[in-house]
Design a protein around this motif. Structure first.
Motif, short mmCIF file in Angstrom:
data_model
loop_
_atom_site.label_atom_id
_atom_site.label_comp_id
_atom_site.label_asym_id
_atom_site.label_seq_id
_atom_site.Cartn_x
_atom_site.Cartn_y
_atom_site.Cartn_z
N ARG A 17 81.34 64.51 -16.17
CA ARG A 17 81.16 63.06 -16.04
C ARG A 17 79.96 62.84 -15.13
O ARG A 17 79.88 63.42 -14.06
N PRO A 19 78.27 60.14 -12.89
CA PRO A 19 78.41 58.78 -12.35
C PRO A 19 77.06 58.06 -12.34
O PRO A 19 76.01 58.67 -12.18
N LEU A 20 77.12 56.76 -12.51
CA LEU A 20 75.93 55.93 -12.48
C LEU A 20 75.85 55.29 -11.10
O LEU A 20 76.80 54.63 -10.67
N ARG A 21 74.76 55.50 -10.40
CA ARG A 21 74.57 54.88 -9.09
C ARG A 21 74.18 53.43 -9.32
O ARG A 21 73.16 53.14 -9.93
N TYR A 26 77.35 52.99 -3.89
CA TYR A 26 78.36 52.78 -4.92
C TYR A 26 77.95 53.46 -6.22
O TYR A 26 76.80 53.36 -6.63
N CYS A 27 78.92 54.11 -6.83
CA CYS A 27 78.72 54.73 -8.13
C CYS A 27 79.77 54.20 -9.09
O CYS A 27 80.84 53.79 -8.68
N TRP A 28 79.44 54.23 -10.36
CA TRP A 28 80.35 53.79 -11.41
C TRP A 28 80.53 54.93 -12.38
O TRP A 28 79.57 55.61 -12.75
N CYS A 29 81.78 55.18 -12.78
CA CYS A 29 82.05 56.21 -13.77
C CYS A 29 83.40 55.89 -14.41
O CYS A 29 84.33 55.47 -13.73
N LEU A 31 86.71 57.05 -15.67
CA LEU A 31 87.57 58.20 -15.45
C LEU A 31 88.99 57.90 -15.92
O LEU A 31 89.45 56.77 -15.80
N TRP A 36 90.60 60.89 -11.88
CA TRP A 36 90.39 60.38 -10.52
C TRP A 36 91.38 61.01 -9.55
O TRP A 36 91.04 61.23 -8.38
N LEU A 56 88.25 54.17 -4.02
CA LEU A 56 88.15 54.01 -5.46
C LEU A 56 88.71 52.64 -5.81
O LEU A 56 89.76 52.25 -5.33
N GLN A 144 78.04 50.68 -19.79
CA GLN A 144 78.06 50.88 -18.34
C GLN A 144 77.28 49.78 -17.64
O GLN A 144 76.48 49.09 -18.27
#
Length: 179
Positions: A17, A19-21, A26-29, A31, A36, A56, A144
């Motif tokens: 996976r 994650p998108l910063r 903060y990152c988004w992913c 899951l 998680w 989270l 995303q």
């Protein structure tokens, strides 16, 4: 019988996976519950100085509840008791967005006097939702959130400006009508 940590480890993600910063910290992913839980268990096994997860936030389904909002947060009581109508408020957290053309934030035709479009804050707006694009009359949700404009210092300035404009457009639109 397995303990929670062993169960989480056996549920380790099978595919990588990325994650998108979306902001500096903060990152988004996307899951699964098992993924998680695995990440939290792995982070908790580290010494405190090496831990990386602070919090989270699950992405729960949301519904608008604007019909009783003022009484729920006691805004009606403040208005009656203190004649507090909201003048001079320059910052607020609003759950579904801010509508830039709402009369309470200023005249969209006068950006220098507009609370959300003035030069001091124009580049600060960030959207943390998956933007919806219209294609051939059909709304399509992106997979995303928008990328962080500050993540890549080598980003072309024109591309950065376009990304900031996209953040501003998404962040300053409230599809739920809160204003």
């Amino acid at each position: 019988m397995k303990d929670a940590k062993q169960e989480a480890e056996s549920a380790a993600p099978r595919e990588p996976r990325v994650p998108l910063r979306i902001a500096k910290t903060y990152c988004w992913c996307l899951l699964s519950d098992n993924e998680w839980r695995y990440l939290v268990a792995a982070d908790e096994a580290l010494p405190m100085r090496d831990r990386a997860i602070c919090r989270l936030w699950p992405d729960f389904p949301a519904t608008a509840l604007t019909d009783h909002l003022a009484s729920a947060i006691k805004a009606d009581a403040a208005l009656r008791s203190f004649d507090a109508a909201g003048e001079s408020i320059t910052w607020a957290v609003i759950d579904s967005g801010v509508q830039a053309d709402h009369l309470h934030v200023g005249n969209a035709g006068a950006p220098l006097r507009h609370l959300l479009q003035s030069t001091e804050v124009a580049e600060l707006h960030r959207s943390f939702i998956n933007p919806v694009e219209g294609r051939n009359g059909v709304s399509i949700e992106a997979s995303q959130p928008l990328a962080d404009p500050a993540a890549d210092p080598t980003m072309d300035p024109k591309a950065r400006d376009q990304l900031i404009e996209q953040h501003r457009r998404c962040a300053l639109t409230d599809d739920f009508g809160h204003g």
